[in-house]
Scaffold this motif. Structure first.
Motif, short mmCIF file in Angstrom:
data_model
loop_
_atom_site.label_atom_id
_atom_site.label_comp_id
_atom_site.label_asym_id
_atom_site.label_seq_id
_atom_site.Cartn_x
_atom_site.Cartn_y
_atom_site.Cartn_z
N THR A 49 0.87 -1.18 0.00
CA THR A 49 0.00 0.00 0.00
C THR A 49 0.90 1.22 0.00
OG1 THR A 49 -0.11 -0.12 2.42
CG2 THR A 49 -1.92 -1.10 1.18
N CYS A 61 2.75 7.57 -8.82
CA CYS A 61 1.63 6.66 -8.54
C CYS A 61 1.53 5.60 -9.63
CB CYS A 61 0.32 7.45 -8.47
SG CYS A 61 0.18 8.59 -7.07
N ALA A 71 -2.45 -1.10 -3.82
CA ALA A 71 -3.28 0.09 -3.66
C ALA A 71 -2.38 1.31 -3.52
CB ALA A 71 -4.17 -0.04 -2.43
N THR A 73 -2.43 5.64 -3.15
CA THR A 73 -3.18 6.86 -2.88
C THR A 73 -2.30 8.05 -3.21
OG1 THR A 73 -4.41 5.82 -1.08
CG2 THR A 73 -4.40 8.22 -1.14
N LYS A 86 -5.41 11.54 -12.81
CA LYS A 86 -6.49 10.55 -12.94
C LYS A 86 -6.53 9.97 -14.34
CE LYS A 86 -9.35 12.58 -9.31
NZ LYS A 86 -10.56 13.36 -8.99
N THR A 89 -3.61 7.34 -14.79
CA THR A 89 -3.67 6.09 -14.03
C THR A 89 -5.02 5.39 -14.13
OG1 THR A 89 -4.22 7.36 -12.04
CG2 THR A 89 -1.90 6.81 -12.39
N PRO A 93 -4.99 0.52 -9.76
CA PRO A 93 -5.53 0.64 -8.40
C PRO A 93 -5.01 1.90 -7.69
CG PRO A 93 -3.74 -0.93 -8.40
CD PRO A 93 -3.97 -0.54 -9.85
N VAL A 94 -5.37 3.05 -8.24
CA VAL A 94 -4.90 4.33 -7.72
C VAL A 94 -6.09 5.22 -7.40
CG1 VAL A 94 -3.47 6.36 -8.12
CG2 VAL A 94 -2.81 4.17 -9.14
N ASN A 95 -6.12 5.77 -6.21
CA ASN A 95 -7.14 6.74 -5.81
C ASN A 95 -6.47 8.06 -5.46
OD1 ASN A 95 -9.53 5.02 -5.90
ND2 ASN A 95 -8.59 3.95 -4.18
N TYR A 96 -7.20 9.15 -5.60
CA TYR A 96 -6.63 10.47 -5.36
C TYR A 96 -7.47 11.26 -4.36
CZ TYR A 96 -3.66 9.56 -9.37
OH TYR A 96 -2.74 9.00 -10.23
N LEU A 97 -6.77 12.06 -3.58
CA LEU A 97 -7.41 12.97 -2.63
C LEU A 97 -6.90 14.38 -2.87
CD1 LEU A 97 -6.98 10.94 0.70
CD2 LEU A 97 -9.07 11.18 -0.65
#
Length: 248
Positions: A49, A61, A71, A73, A86, A89, A93-97
């Motif tokens: 992670t 990322c 995972a 982030t 975004k 990727t 399995p990449v998320n952004y904040l």
């Protein structure tokens, strides 16, 4: 020059357009002078992670995801940067904040690896950031980050001295031990950064139970030295890369 606050600078249309034309923006990791050094310091991402603080365009990322991270982030303050990330990727399995890396927190022991590329020198309170990272980085987790070198940030202007013909004379080093705010000239704009000494970077980690694994002052890869802006990087240290392990 127009002064733009750091919390909005990459969402300023004029500045963002200038940034998008930089070699590292156009070519990604291959266009970043420090990448050939940083890449060698990165841990095995398999089933890890990963958190990228100040992820920008999402290049790191993407690299982590392509190399087996389960995972990833990415965190950045800029809406425009995250929009590009975004796209790059999608399908991974990449998320952004969208958040401030200086104050953002996560549950204890969330991440195996924390990365940050050229973002931490925008953070005013380095100790607070490290204490936050320590909480959400697992025991034996790895922290790898790059910052602008203290010799590069000390004087403030981040520019060479030139003669009357425009030839480079030297790079100024002044006020090294006077830590704090610097107003630097970046892409024709005034940008707020924070200078701190090498001692502060290293001792903050050591005093908070990190083990230093690598401390490197990278130079550009040979193939990039044909670019004028890269050749100048051999005249003074511009970047510092630190790799450390969380002991608790």
């Amino acid at each position: 020059m127009e002064e733009i606050k750091m919390n909005t600078i990459y969402d300023n249309e004029k500045f963002f357009n200038k940034y998008s034309q930089m070699t590292r923006s156009q070519k990604g990791l291959a266009g970043a002078g420090e990448w050939h050094t940083l890449q060698k310091l990165l841990p095995d991402f398999t089933d890890k992670t990963v958190l990228d603080l100040g992820c920008g365009y999402g290049w790191h990322c993407l690299y982590a995801a392509e190399h087996g991270a389960k995972a990833v982030t990415g965190v950045d303050l800029s809406e425009k940067m995250l929009a590009v990330a975004k796209e790059k990727t999608a399908g991974y399995p990449v998320n952004y904040l969208q958040a401030d890396i200086a104050t953002l927190t996560f549950p204890v022991a969330t991440f195996d690896v924390v990365l940050s590329s050229l973002a931490i020198h925008y953070v005013a309170d380095f100790k607070r950031l490290i204490l936050n990272i320590k909480q959400y980085l697992k025991t034996d987790g790895i922290l790898v980050f790059s910052v602008e070198h203290p010799a590069f940030t000390a004087e403030g202007s981040q520019d060479f001295y030139y003669d009357e013909k425009g030839n480079i004379l030297h790079y100024p080093l002044d006020n090294y031990f006077n830590e704090g705010i610097r107003e630097a000239n970046f892409l024709g704009e005034k940008v707020t950064k924070y200078h701190r000494t090498l001692t502060t970077y290293l001792n903050t980690l050591l005093k908070n139970d990190f083990t230093l694994l690598n401390v490197v002052e990278p130079t550009p890869a040979t193939e990039l030295l044909a670019l004028p802006e890269m050749k100048e990087e051999l005249r003074r240290p511009m970047m510092l890369i630190i790799k450390a392990k969380n002991n608790l």
